[in-house]
Design an enzyme around this catalytic site. Sequence first.
Site, mmCIF file in Angstrom:
data_model
loop_
_atom_site.group_PDB
_atom_site.id
_atom_site.type_symbol
_atom_site.label_atom_id
_atom_site.label_comp_id
_atom_site.label_asym_id
_atom_site.label_seq_id
_atom_site.Cartn_x
_atom_site.Cartn_y
_atom_site.Cartn_z
ATOM 1 N N GLY A 200 -8.679 -19.427 35.767
ATOM 2 C CA GLY A 200 -7.891 -20.632 36.002
ATOM 3 C C GLY A 200 -7.307 -21.130 34.701
ATOM 4 C CD GLN B 197 -7.525 -24.773 29.949
ATOM 5 O OE1 GLN B 197 -7.225 -24.528 31.106
ATOM 6 N NE2 GLN B 197 -8.482 -24.120 29.310
ATOM 7 C CB CYS C 129 -13.776 -23.968 29.090
ATOM 8 S SG CYS C 129 -12.179 -24.800 28.972
ATOM 9 C CG LEU C 130 -9.566 -19.293 29.219
ATOM 10 C CD1 LEU C 130 -8.213 -19.109 29.906
ATOM 11 C CD2 LEU C 130 -10.070 -17.972 28.649
ATOM 12 C CG HIS D 291 -13.204 -25.817 34.612
ATOM 13 N ND1 HIS D 291 -14.307 -25.562 33.828
ATOM 14 C CD2 HIS D 291 -12.134 -25.569 33.819
ATOM 15 C CE1 HIS D 291 -13.905 -25.189 32.622
ATOM 16 N NE2 HIS D 291 -12.590 -25.181 32.583
ATOM 17 C CD GLU D 292 -8.755 -24.508 35.481
ATOM 18 O OE1 GLU D 292 -8.361 -25.108 34.465
ATOM 19 O OE2 GLU D 292 -9.458 -23.490 35.431
ATOM 20 C CG HIS E 294 -8.931 -28.388 31.561
ATOM 21 N ND1 HIS E 294 -9.371 -28.516 30.255
ATOM 22 C CD2 HIS E 294 -9.451 -27.221 32.014
ATOM 23 C CE1 HIS E 294 -10.128 -27.469 29.944
ATOM 24 N NE2 HIS E 294 -10.192 -26.663 30.997
HETATM 25 O O1 GNR Z 1 -11.959 -18.403 33.017
HETATM 26 C C1 GNR Z 1 -12.659 -19.367 33.350
HETATM 27 N N1 GNR Z 1 -13.853 -19.136 33.969
HETATM 28 C C2 GNR Z 1 -14.600 -20.138 34.573
HETATM 29 C C3 GNR Z 1 -15.899 -19.808 34.956
HETATM 30 C C4 GNR Z 1 -16.688 -20.755 35.579
HETATM 31 C C5 GNR Z 1 -16.192 -21.993 35.840
HETATM 32 C C6 GNR Z 1 -14.902 -22.349 35.454
HETATM 33 C C7 GNR Z 1 -14.111 -21.404 34.822
HETATM 34 S S1 GNR Z 1 -12.482 -21.824 34.379
HETATM 35 C C8 GNR Z 1 -12.228 -20.742 33.034
HETATM 36 C C9 GNR Z 1 -10.784 -20.805 32.560
HETATM 37 C C10 GNR Z 1 -10.500 -22.185 32.025
HETATM 38 O O2 GNR Z 1 -10.896 -22.596 30.980
HETATM 39 N N2 GNR Z 1 -9.841 -22.985 32.811
HETATM 40 O O3 GNR Z 1 -9.613 -24.251 32.424
HETATM 41 NI NI NI Z 2 -11.190 -24.788 31.085
#
Ligand code: GNR
Ligand code: NI
Length: 185
Positions: free
Chosen positions: A57, A62, A102-103, A144-145, A148
């Site tokens: 995601g 980001q 998270c990236l 999660h997104e 952000h």
């Molecule tokens: O790549 C991602 N893997 C992930 C694994 C578990 C819960 C959430 C994520 S999102 C993350 C990519 C990212 O940072 N999205 O904002």
């Molecule tokens: Ni993230």
Amino acid sequence: MHNYLVVEIKFMAKLKILEFPNPRLRIKAHPVEAIDEKLNQKIDDMFETMYEAPGIGLAATQVDYHYRLLVADVSAEKNEPWVLINPVIIEKDGVEVTEEGCLSVPGYFEEVERAEHVKVRYLDRSGSQVETEFDGLLGVCVQHEMDHLEGKLFVDYLSEVKRQRIRKRLEKNRRHHSQGTAAVL
Ligand code: GNR
Ligand code: NI
């Protein structure tokens, strides 16, 4: 008089991902006002950035684009792209704990509690308003997104001690990395 047809060709581009503790990750995103060519280009660039990272995601925040837009694809074949514009959670229930990464916080994975099911109202890529129920990994990813877009990171759910430890290590790594780069110049 001549009439010219001006053809503009845009290539997809991999975007730079902001990393914790960059304060720009704390900016609250504005609603998307128009689904136009510029937004479509941004969506394509976000998919390329997410697939190459690789991640499941990516929120616009980001990549330093502060509009309420996220992309996701949790499929193994990377052929189930989701685009959510101006998403709002209208129902949620259950509790689920998942190890998240998270990236924008590279190299760290910690357990986070989220709703097990969420129903989200959003605009899809064509601008149609739709409601979709998400659960499982995609449900976690969408939550999660959406965090952000509010300027919130998964590390905010951890203890202050853990969060500071992660921040210090990332800052240290970045200092070492930029020293190496500077020596080449
Ligand atoms: O790549 C991602 N893997 C992930 C694994 C578990 C819960 C959430 C994520 S999102 C993350 C990519 C990212 O940072 N999205 O904002
Ligand atoms: Ni993230």
